[in-house]
Write an enzyme that holds these catalytic residues in place. Structure first.
Site, PDB file in Angstrom:
ATOM      1  N   LYS A   1      47.839  31.843  45.477  1.00  0.00           N
ATOM      2  CA  LYS A   1      46.616  32.666  46.181  1.00  0.00           C
ATOM      3  C   LYS A   1      45.430  32.302  45.264  1.00  0.00           C
ATOM      4  O   LYS A   1      45.339  32.782  44.066  1.00  0.00           O
ATOM      5  CB  LYS A   1      46.976  33.931  46.029  1.00  0.00           C
TER       6      LYS A   1
ATOM      7  N   SER B   1      47.389  43.576  43.765  1.00  0.00           N
ATOM      8  CA  SER B   1      46.107  43.945  43.152  1.00  0.00           C
ATOM      9  C   SER B   1      45.597  45.219  43.959  1.00  0.00           C
ATOM     10  O   SER B   1      45.527  46.450  43.454  1.00  0.00           O
ATOM     11  CB  SER B   1      44.813  43.364  43.062  1.00  0.00           C
TER      12      SER B   1
END
Length: 352
Positions: A194, A67
């Site tokens: 994550k 990201s």
């Protein structure tokens, strides 16, 4: 370096990439930004390589094309280029044992698997996969479809897969601890999660299963050096997660202050055996937690602007992401939480 091994020795050297991934170890990972040349928005691979090495010198390993790396703005060939550049940078700087994690999640299961294969060929050791938010209206409440997505990707990926749970980037899709635990048990090629949901309770519940000493023998992984790690997605709960048997973090703050985040993880681990270290770990966690909250609100453009100020590279995000406004950045830079962090980072890196 703030790294704790779980299994085995590193594989490959000098860029060689065999069928066995480099060991995935507990510790700190940073989602590396993708840098672009001014005007053209072409990849700035020289700055990218320099930044990967800068983080590695602090003991922080890279996650590429995630990201923070603006993966959704990259073509397949650009993803391959940054993965290859990261691997070359690590090998050339003496960090051949460091694994490369690459973001490969995209709209469809089919293309995600294709990206996993391309990532391996470019030198990645692990893939990290998020569910696309485009059809979140259907998927968010469809546990069967979400489970099937990660099961199929894990089964068909040539490298181990890490689940990426980030509701803010996936249309609100938020995996619960029961589903994550099921996936960990049933998918031997899954190597962790994550948690950018920031849910410490969820982390605690998952670790209650996967961090048990018997887990690896009851549910062996496809690759013995790829255990199932539970990693926070922010730096503000590294110390609490340590006491829940978590394994570290993948945090954007590791780009701005890699020495500080690595030191915090080191102190957190040491405090488990030496309680006298705990007050210093708590003090540092406070500084990191406040800075993480302040800086993360500025997003990718804020992180890039901080890197530009600190290290002379960073630049702008790709459009349509806007740059941070000058007044907003001035406030971010002057903020006491930012300055506290930078002071510690300079001390720990020897550049005070």
């Amino acid at each position: 370096m703030a790294t704790t091994g779980i299994n085995g020795a590193a594989n490959g050297a000098n860029g060689a990439h065999s069928s066995r991934p480099r060991p995935l170890t507990t510790g700190i990972y940073a989602p590396i930004p993708t840098f672009f040349l001014p005007g053209s928005e072409d990849l700035d691979l020289e700055s990218f390589k320099a930044h990967v090495v800068r983080a590695a010198k602090a003991g922080v390993r890279p996650l590429i094309a995630g990201s923070m790396g603006e993966a959704s703005h990259l073509t397949h060939s650009e993803r391959t280029a940054v993965i290859r550049a990261g691997r070359e940078a690590l090998d050339g700087a003496g960090f051949a044992e460091f694994p490369v994690i690459a973001g490969t999640g995209t709209g469809s299961t089919r293309e995600t698997i294709e990206l996993c294969k391309e990532a391996k060929e470019a030198g990645a050791d692990y893939a990290i996969v998020i569910a696309s938010g485009y059809f979140a209206g259907v998927l968010a409440g469809h546990k069967k479809a979400l489970k099937a997505y990660w099961m199929e990707v894990a089964e068909k990926s040539p490298i181990p897969v890490i689940i990426y749970n980030y509701p803010g980037a996936s249309g609100g899709i938020d995996l619960d601890s029961d589903l994550v635990t099921e996936l960990a048990i049933e998918c031997p090629n899954l190597a962790g999660i994550k948690l950018t949901c920031g849910n410490v309770g969820k982390l605690t519940r998952i670790c209650a299963t996967v961090s048990e000493p018997s887990f690896s023998s009851l549910y062996p992984r496809k690759f013995k050096d790829a255990p199932f790690l539970v990693l926070g997605g922010y730096a503000d709960f590294i110390l609490p997660s340590t006491y829940a048997n978590g394994h570290g973090a993948i945090t954007g703050l590791g780009n701005v202050a890699p020495y500080t985040i690595a030191k915090l993880f080191e102190l957190a681990q040491a405090s488990l055996k030496n309680p006298t270290v705990l007050p210093e770990a708590q003090r540092l966690q406070g500084i990191v937690g406040r800075a993480d909250y302040t800086i993360s609100k500025a997003g990718i453009s804020g992180t890039k602007a901080l890197l530009e100020k600190l290290y002379g590279y960073g630049g702008l995000p790709r459009k349509p992401l806007p740059p941070i406004e000058s007044a907003e950045f001035d406030a971010l830079w002057a903020h006491k939480h930012t300055q506290e962090l930078i002071t510690v980072e300079r001390e720990l890196s020897g550049k005070a």
